[in-house]
Design a protein around this motif. Structure first.
Motif, PDB file in Angstrom:
ATOM      1  N   GLU A   5       0.816  -1.209   0.000  1.00  0.00           N
ATOM      2  CA  GLU A   5       0.000   0.000   0.000  1.00  0.00           C
ATOM      3  C   GLU A   5       0.856   1.267   0.000  1.00  0.00           C
ATOM      4  OE1 GLU A   5      -2.800  -0.418   3.224  1.00  0.00           O
ATOM      5  OE2 GLU A   5      -4.224  -1.477   1.930  1.00  0.00           O
ATOM      6  N   LYS A   6       2.054   1.185   0.586  1.00  0.00           N
ATOM      7  CA  LYS A   6       2.963   2.338   0.584  1.00  0.00           C
ATOM      8  C   LYS A   6       3.655   2.456  -0.774  1.00  0.00           C
ATOM      9  CE  LYS A   6       3.756   2.140   5.512  1.00  0.00           C
ATOM     10  NZ  LYS A   6       4.646   1.699   6.568  1.00  0.00           N
ATOM     11  N   ALA A   7       4.207   1.356  -1.244  1.00  0.00           N
ATOM     12  CA  ALA A   7       4.886   1.317  -2.553  1.00  0.00           C
ATOM     13  C   ALA A   7       5.409  -0.094  -2.788  1.00  0.00           C
ATOM     14  CB  ALA A   7       6.040   2.296  -2.591  1.00  0.00           C
ATOM     15  N   TYR A   8       5.349  -0.507  -4.038  1.00  0.00           N
ATOM     16  CA  TYR A   8       5.936  -1.802  -4.381  1.00  0.00           C
ATOM     17  C   TYR A   8       7.448  -1.735  -4.191  1.00  0.00           C
ATOM     18  CZ  TYR A   8       1.748  -3.817  -6.514  1.00  0.00           C
ATOM     19  OH  TYR A   8       0.502  -4.354  -6.722  1.00  0.00           O
ATOM     20  N   ARG A  25      -1.151  -8.370  -7.614  1.00  0.00           N
ATOM     21  CA  ARG A  25      -1.901  -7.300  -6.936  1.00  0.00           C
ATOM     22  C   ARG A  25      -2.108  -6.097  -7.852  1.00  0.00           C
ATOM     23  NH1 ARG A  25      -4.932  -8.834  -3.827  1.00  0.00           N
ATOM     24  NH2 ARG A  25      -4.976  -6.865  -2.747  1.00  0.00           N
ATOM     25  N   PRO A  26      -3.211  -5.368  -7.618  1.00  0.00           N
ATOM     26  CA  PRO A  26      -3.450  -4.151  -8.400  1.00  0.00           C
ATOM     27  C   PRO A  26      -2.504  -3.036  -7.951  1.00  0.00           C
ATOM     28  CG  PRO A  26      -5.221  -4.509  -6.800  1.00  0.00           C
ATOM     29  CD  PRO A  26      -4.272  -5.672  -6.684  1.00  0.00           C
ATOM     30  N   PRO A  27      -2.413  -1.983  -8.676  1.00  0.00           N
ATOM     31  CA  PRO A  27      -3.081  -1.741  -9.953  1.00  0.00           C
ATOM     32  C   PRO A  27      -2.275  -2.346 -11.107  1.00  0.00           C
ATOM     33  CG  PRO A  27      -1.831   0.208  -9.366  1.00  0.00           C
ATOM     34  CD  PRO A  27      -1.653  -0.806  -8.236  1.00  0.00           C
ATOM     35  N   ASN A  28      -2.875  -2.330 -12.268  1.00  0.00           N
ATOM     36  CA  ASN A  28      -2.206  -2.790 -13.489  1.00  0.00           C
ATOM     37  C   ASN A  28      -1.589  -4.172 -13.335  1.00  0.00           C
ATOM     38  OD1 ASN A  28      -2.758  -0.207 -14.625  1.00  0.00           O
ATOM     39  ND2 ASN A  28      -0.960   0.587 -13.557  1.00  0.00           N
ATOM     40  N   GLN A  29      -2.417  -5.140 -13.015  1.00  0.00           N
ATOM     41  CA  GLN A  29      -1.946  -6.505 -12.810  1.00  0.00           C
ATOM     42  C   GLN A  29      -1.329  -7.052 -14.102  1.00  0.00           C
ATOM     43  OE1 GLN A  29      -5.988  -7.268 -11.478  1.00  0.00           O
ATOM     44  NE2 GLN A  29      -5.123  -8.374  -9.741  1.00  0.00           N
ATOM     45  N   PRO A  30      -0.027  -7.276 -14.130  1.00  0.00           N
ATOM     46  CA  PRO A  30       0.630  -7.642 -15.383  1.00  0.00           C
ATOM     47  C   PRO A  30       0.283  -9.039 -15.901  1.00  0.00           C
ATOM     48  CG  PRO A  30       2.199  -7.718 -13.595  1.00  0.00           C
ATOM     49  CD  PRO A  30       0.928  -7.136 -13.037  1.00  0.00           C
ATOM     50  N   LEU A  31      -0.187  -9.926 -15.037  1.00  0.00           N
ATOM     51  CA  LEU A  31      -0.562 -11.259 -15.507  1.00  0.00           C
ATOM     52  C   LEU A  31      -1.997 -11.313 -16.048  1.00  0.00           C
ATOM     53  CD1 LEU A  31       1.025 -13.649 -12.857  1.00  0.00           C
ATOM     54  CD2 LEU A  31       1.610 -13.475 -15.282  1.00  0.00           C
ATOM     55  N   MET A  32      -2.741 -10.233 -15.891  1.00  0.00           N
ATOM     56  CA  MET A  32      -4.124 -10.211 -16.356  1.00  0.00           C
ATOM     57  C   MET A  32      -4.162 -10.449 -17.862  1.00  0.00           C
ATOM     58  SD  MET A  32      -7.237  -9.953 -15.217  1.00  0.00           S
ATOM     59  CE  MET A  32      -6.967  -9.302 -13.584  1.00  0.00           C
ATOM     60  N   ASN A  33      -4.870 -11.493 -18.265  1.00  0.00           N
ATOM     61  CA  ASN A  33      -5.046 -11.880 -19.674  1.00  0.00           C
ATOM     62  C   ASN A  33      -3.746 -12.267 -20.372  1.00  0.00           C
ATOM     63  OD1 ASN A  33      -7.917 -11.514 -19.788  1.00  0.00           O
ATOM     64  ND2 ASN A  33      -7.493  -9.314 -19.652  1.00  0.00           N
ATOM     65  N   LYS A  34      -2.711 -12.559 -19.630  1.00  0.00           N
ATOM     66  CA  LYS A  34      -1.407 -12.900 -20.219  1.00  0.00           C
ATOM     67  C   LYS A  34      -1.371 -14.394 -20.545  1.00  0.00           C
ATOM     68  CE  LYS A  34       1.786 -10.350 -20.135  1.00  0.00           C
ATOM     69  NZ  LYS A  34       2.414  -9.416 -21.096  1.00  0.00           N
ATOM     70  N   PRO A  35      -0.875 -14.759 -21.738  1.00  0.00           N
ATOM     71  CA  PRO A  35      -0.649 -16.170 -22.042  1.00  0.00           C
ATOM     72  C   PRO A  35       0.492 -16.701 -21.165  1.00  0.00           C
ATOM     73  CG  PRO A  35      -0.507 -14.809 -24.020  1.00  0.00           C
ATOM     74  CD  PRO A  35      -0.569 -13.893 -22.853  1.00  0.00           C
TER      75      PRO A  35
END
Length: 186
Positions: free
Chosen positions: A53-56, A97-107
């Motif tokens: 929540e603070k920063a990745y 985790r959000p935002p911009n989940q990089p595995l979303m819809n990824k083959p």
């Protein structure tokens, strides 16, 4: 045509990891026009949502960016206690985790290697289940499960099983076809 980029993630941190060695074999067996880069997850801290929540952390940001920039992701998972390893689960928790989940819809595709006879089958099943949460698109076949791994890699970590090498090569080729199909480029 631009190069097809696969990011590979090994769930084993062990120096002599059979799973990381299997990813090196995939690099070696990749067809022309396909590059495979192996990501580093050993420097990820244990997942803590207060930190997120603070920063990745920088290490997590690095791999999330690598995934986002890749055309597909290849996971190599050992089997620990009938499931994926703690490092892989930890990395997955950070990456998903959000935002911009990089595995979303990824083959995605999976390789597994283990000392046991079934080659990480149960870990692959659990990883496939985790892909539901990220709406990733796992390649179903060919399946690459390297059982009795200690006898299939030489002292330098080179994968020397002819059938397994052919399956890895087929997996990489199928992952490219699958990825292009999902993007409407078939």
């Amino acid at each position: 045509m631009s190069e097809f980029r696969i990011l590979a993630i090994s769930g084993s941190l062990r120096k002599g990891s059979f799973n990381t060695a299997a990813l090196r074999a995939a690099q070696e067996l990749a067809p022309p026009g396909v590059s495979i880069e192996i990501a580093e997850i050993g420097d990820f801290p244990m997942y803590n949502d207060d930190i997120r929540e603070k920063a990745y952390p920088e290490s997590v940001t690095r791999v999330r960016k690598q995934i986002a920039e890749s055309d597909a992701v290849l996971f190599a998972t050992p089997e620990y206690n009938y499931s994926v390893s703690a490092p892989l689960k930890n990395a997955f928790d950070w990456i998903s985790r959000p935002p911009n989940q990089p595995l979303m819809n990824k083959p995605v595709a999976i390789i597994s290697a283990s000392a046991g006879p079934i080659g990480g089958t149960r870990a692959q099943y659990h990883l496939r289940h985790m892909f539901v949460a990220t709406n990733s698109h796992p390649l179903n076949n060919p399946q690459v499960m390297i059982g009795g791994a200690a006898s299939k890699f030489d002292e330098n970590g080179k994968f020397n099983d002819a059938v397994g090498r052919e399956l890895i090569q087929q997996l990489i080729e199928a992952l490219v076809i699958w990825s292009n199909k999902l993007r409407g480029k078939s």
